[in-house]
Design an enzyme around this catalytic site. Structure first.
Site, mmCIF file in Angstrom:
data_model
loop_
_atom_site.group_PDB
_atom_site.id
_atom_site.type_symbol
_atom_site.label_atom_id
_atom_site.label_comp_id
_atom_site.label_asym_id
_atom_site.label_seq_id
_atom_site.Cartn_x
_atom_site.Cartn_y
_atom_site.Cartn_z
ATOM 1 N N GLY A 19 75.686 -54.682 24.144
ATOM 2 C CA GLY A 19 75.032 -55.883 25.385
ATOM 3 C C GLY A 19 73.190 -55.236 24.366
ATOM 4 O O GLY A 19 73.640 -55.461 22.694
ATOM 5 N N HIS B 3 80.761 -89.606 47.620
ATOM 6 C CA HIS B 3 79.868 -89.609 48.728
ATOM 7 C C HIS B 3 79.457 -89.221 50.198
ATOM 8 O O HIS B 3 80.480 -89.208 50.469
ATOM 9 C CB HIS B 3 79.218 -91.550 49.072
ATOM 10 C CG HIS B 3 78.442 -91.543 49.361
ATOM 11 N ND1 HIS B 3 76.474 -91.651 48.852
ATOM 12 C CD2 HIS B 3 77.988 -91.832 50.950
ATOM 13 C CE1 HIS B 3 76.323 -91.678 49.424
ATOM 14 N NE2 HIS B 3 76.926 -92.088 51.324
HETATM 15 P P1 FAD Z 1 75.936 -55.706 28.909
HETATM 16 O O1 FAD Z 1 76.140 -56.664 29.839
HETATM 17 O O2 FAD Z 1 74.323 -55.650 28.198
HETATM 18 O O3 FAD Z 1 76.862 -54.909 28.770
HETATM 19 C C1 FAD Z 1 77.301 -53.803 27.781
HETATM 20 C C2 FAD Z 1 77.058 -52.264 27.927
HETATM 21 O O4 FAD Z 1 77.602 -51.357 27.563
HETATM 22 C C3 FAD Z 1 76.326 -51.601 29.040
HETATM 23 O O5 FAD Z 1 76.726 -51.313 30.650
HETATM 24 C C4 FAD Z 1 76.317 -50.600 28.407
HETATM 25 O O6 FAD Z 1 75.486 -49.233 28.930
HETATM 26 C C5 FAD Z 1 76.636 -50.312 27.791
HETATM 27 N N1 FAD Z 1 76.732 -49.139 25.986
HETATM 28 C C6 FAD Z 1 75.594 -48.939 25.421
HETATM 29 N N2 FAD Z 1 76.202 -48.559 24.123
HETATM 30 C C7 FAD Z 1 76.678 -48.013 25.103
HETATM 31 C C8 FAD Z 1 78.060 -46.446 24.008
HETATM 32 N N3 FAD Z 1 77.553 -46.137 22.906
HETATM 33 N N4 FAD Z 1 79.025 -46.517 24.840
HETATM 34 C C9 FAD Z 1 79.267 -46.764 26.011
HETATM 35 N N5 FAD Z 1 78.842 -48.001 25.865
HETATM 36 C C10 FAD Z 1 77.502 -47.511 25.843
HETATM 37 N N6 FAD Z 1 73.735 -64.332 32.015
HETATM 38 C C11 FAD Z 1 74.104 -64.804 32.806
HETATM 39 O O7 FAD Z 1 75.379 -65.428 31.930
HETATM 40 N N7 FAD Z 1 73.802 -65.559 33.988
HETATM 41 C C12 FAD Z 1 73.038 -64.947 34.416
HETATM 42 O O8 FAD Z 1 72.997 -65.221 35.833
HETATM 43 C C13 FAD Z 1 72.260 -64.279 33.699
HETATM 44 N N8 FAD Z 1 71.235 -63.486 34.372
HETATM 45 C C14 FAD Z 1 70.779 -62.209 34.358
HETATM 46 C C15 FAD Z 1 69.449 -61.897 34.722
HETATM 47 C C16 FAD Z 1 68.722 -60.193 34.373
HETATM 48 C C17 FAD Z 1 67.744 -60.247 34.932
HETATM 49 C C18 FAD Z 1 69.614 -60.329 33.421
HETATM 50 C C19 FAD Z 1 68.222 -58.362 32.533
HETATM 51 C C20 FAD Z 1 70.459 -60.403 32.190
HETATM 52 C C21 FAD Z 1 70.841 -61.583 32.621
HETATM 53 N N9 FAD Z 1 72.239 -62.479 32.107
HETATM 54 C C22 FAD Z 1 72.685 -63.214 32.609
HETATM 55 C C23 FAD Z 1 72.420 -62.126 30.752
HETATM 56 C C24 FAD Z 1 73.322 -61.163 30.713
HETATM 57 O O9 FAD Z 1 73.901 -59.821 31.699
HETATM 58 C C25 FAD Z 1 74.185 -60.671 29.208
HETATM 59 O O10 FAD Z 1 74.470 -62.044 28.705
HETATM 60 C C26 FAD Z 1 75.874 -60.408 29.384
HETATM 61 O O11 FAD Z 1 75.309 -58.528 30.959
HETATM 62 C C27 FAD Z 1 76.078 -59.193 28.489
HETATM 63 O O12 FAD Z 1 76.836 -58.498 28.238
HETATM 64 P P2 FAD Z 1 77.734 -57.628 27.529
HETATM 65 O O13 FAD Z 1 78.967 -58.004 27.639
HETATM 66 O O14 FAD Z 1 77.807 -58.133 25.658
HETATM 67 O O15 FAD Z 1 76.881 -56.228 27.957
#
Ligand code: FAD
Ligand code: NAD
Length: 467
Positions: free
Chosen positions: A145, A445
């Site tokens: 992420g 509608h």
């Molecule tokens: P993430 O959700 O960031 O998850 C990554 C995970 O990996 C985390 O839990 C982290 O702890 C873990 N991790 C990292 N490194 C390690 C490691 N070395 N070992 C073990 N674990 C690790 N998107 C939308 O589509 N709609 C929305 O309404 C929306 N609202 C948002 C509101 C806010 C305030 C924010 C900040 C973001 C929002 N987003 C939204 C964006 C969305 O949250 C992200 O695009 C999404 O979470 C990305 O998913 P991901 O699985 O790539 O990573």
């Protein structure tokens, strides 16, 4: 040492959805998460908590501003931020527990701890109690992420100069909040506090808010948010933000190059997010991050080590939960020997302000830059009977269609419930519908969806019926 077909590092929407699909395909799967709860940014400090607070603040705002006109009398309405945050925390806990349930149901092994590479087939999990576990795996998916970004001079101290994470957990309603960045986070979390009575002052580098979306949306949303009391300072280059104890002072250069200062009790830094790979020890697997911190992948989301894939916010593309989920399914199916496909042009974007903003496909700016000849059809929300009935009359829907073939190339909307309405456009575009195809479909509608039909009629032959 336990061995797996697939090990996933990170349990956000990319990682946990990939895990479920791997398990469905009969692959022995493990998932590693460094925090105690599953669900990543989205469930813990992103999509879900922000929408919970947006809903609470919207109820409050309606009670204060709209109930009387609807004929609902209330004695006195008070915002209780402690209860709002508590309800938000309950929603988050339930949703994260739901992911743990899904892992158990799909017989996915969950390891809590920091995952790091030993080599391209071995990952070490460093647990909080100091112990570690090593896992060997034929395939590994990196789904680690992103984290909030900031620039020199605006480093968050997490007390008064805050990121979205702290803004989701304030213990008081600020009197005045400065917001650096008129993008999605700034406008959504600005809306939460703006509706509760905070004066919101946005300082934005670009010449419009939501600068990456179709420019019509930013213009219309500016009007709507100004009515809610937002102040916008566009084309301002932030120099520094200082915590003065009980206040913050932000210094910026305006477009004339003059130094201007803003004061508030909090400053929310919302200038984008950056890919997160810290602690992964990528080098041990023979992978490196690019200059933006992202993991480079090919069209199959495969890294330079062929058994290691990367998905979601840690790779190129929009940082959206549903994009991460699609990539999670995609990689699971590639590993499972299938031939999946993602249409990146049709990943919708939504901003959960009120009115909501939603879009899919190309913007007018993109079509112009690509030299594509197109037609525009648009329809104002205020012309809908449904809008007058609910007193929600701001906004518009715009359909862009190819000038010759009439194929829909982009749909952009700012409207009540746009977050859900946009899916009609996504389905239509997936099946390569023309504007006339949409215009000829019977829409119920009175609904807001009629504005899509009317905008499509307008794009077809300028024959909208209700303007
Ligand atoms: P993430 O959700 O960031 O998850 C990554 C995970 O990996 C985390 O839990 C982290 O702890 C873990 N991790 C990292 N490194 C390690 C490691 N070395 N070992 C073990 N674990 C690790 N998107 C939308 O589509 N709609 C929305 O309404 C929306 N609202 C948002 C509101 C806010 C305030 C924010 C900040 C973001 C929002 N987003 C939204 C964006 C969305 O949250 C992200 O695009 C999404 O979470 C990305 O998913 P991901 O699985 O790539 O990573
Ligand atoms: P963003 O990219 O949406 O907006 C950042 C804004 O900050 C832009 O308008 C940019 O011009 C401005 N900016 C950049 N540098 C600046 C500077 N030095 N001074 C002033 N302004 C500056 O980023 P965000 O709002 O931080 O959100 C991060 C990511 O999280 C986004 O990619 C978004 O997709 C995702 N997100 C999505 C949702 C949603 O889908 N509803 C909600 C929240 C976050």
């Amino acid at each position: 040492m336990s061995s797996y077909d697939v090990t996933i590092i990170g349990s956000g929407p990319g990682g946990y959805v990939a895990a479920i699909r791997c398990s469905q395909l009969g692959l022995k799967t493990a998932i590693i998460e460094k925090y105690d709860t599953l669900g990543g940014t989205c469930l813990n400090v992103g999509c879900i908590p922000s929408k919970a607070l947006l809903d609470s603040s919207e109820h409050y705002h309606n009670a204060v501003n709209n109930f009387e006109e609807h004929g609902i009398e209330t004695k006195s309405v008070k915002a209780n931020i402690t209860q709002m945050i508590k309800r938000k925390n309950d929603v988050v806990s339930q949703t994260c527990a739901g992911v743990k349930f899904l892992m158990d149901k799909n017989k996915i092994d969950v390891y809590n701890g920091l995952g790091s590479f030993i080599d391209k087939n071995t990952v070490k999990v460093q647990h909080k109690d100091g112990t570690d576990t090593s896992l060997t795996s034929k395939n590994i998916i990196i789904a680690t992420g992103s984290k909030p970004n900031f620039f020199p001079g605006m480093e968050p101290d997490k007390k008064r100069i805050i990121t979205s994470t702290e803004a989701l957990n304030l213990s008081e309603i600020p009197k005045k909040m400065l917001v650096i960045g008129g993008g999605v986070i700034g406008l959504e979390l600005g809306s939460v506090y703006g509706r509760l009575g905070t004066q919101i002052e946005v300082v934005e580098f670009a010449s419009t808010i939501l600068p990456t979306m179709d420019s019509s949306l930013g213009k219309e949303l500016t009007r709507a948010l100004k009515k809610e009391g937002f102040k916008f300072n566009l084309e301002h280059r932030v120099q520094r933000v200082e915590n003065k104890g009980k206040s913050v002072v932000l210094t910026a250069l305006n477009k004339k190059g003059e130094e201007v200062t803003f004061e508030g009790d909090y400053c929310l830094v919302a200038v984008g997010r950056k890919a997160f790979t810290e602690g992964l020890n990528l080098e041990a697997a023979g992978i490196s991050a690019n200059s933006r911190g992202q993991i480079e992948v090919n069209d199959h989301l495969q890294t330079s080590a062929t058994n290691i894939y990367a998905i979601g916010d840690v790779v190129r593309g929009t940082m959206l939960a549903h994009k991460a989920e699609e990539e999670g399914v995609y990689v699971a199916e590639i590993i499972g020997g299938q031939k999946p496909h993602i249409n990146y042009n049709l990943i919708p974007g939504v901003v959960y302000t009120w009115p909501e903003v939603a879009a899919v496909g190309k913007t007018e700016e993109e079509l112009k830059a690509a030299g594509v000849e197109y037609k525009v059809g648009s329809f104002p929300i205020k012309a809908l009977g449904r809008a007058r009935a609910s007193m929600d009359t701001a906004g518009l829907i715009k359909v862009l269609a190819d000038k010759i073939t009439d194929e829909v190339l982009g749909v952009h909307m700012i409207a009540p419930r746009a977050a859900d309405l946009i899916m009609e456009a996504v389905v239509a575009m997936e099946y390569r519908a023309s504007a006339e195809d949409i215009a000829r479909i019977c829409h119920p509608h009175p609904t807001y969806s009629e504005a899509i039909k009317e905008a499509a009629l307008d794009a077809t032959e300028a024959r909208a019926l209700h303007v």
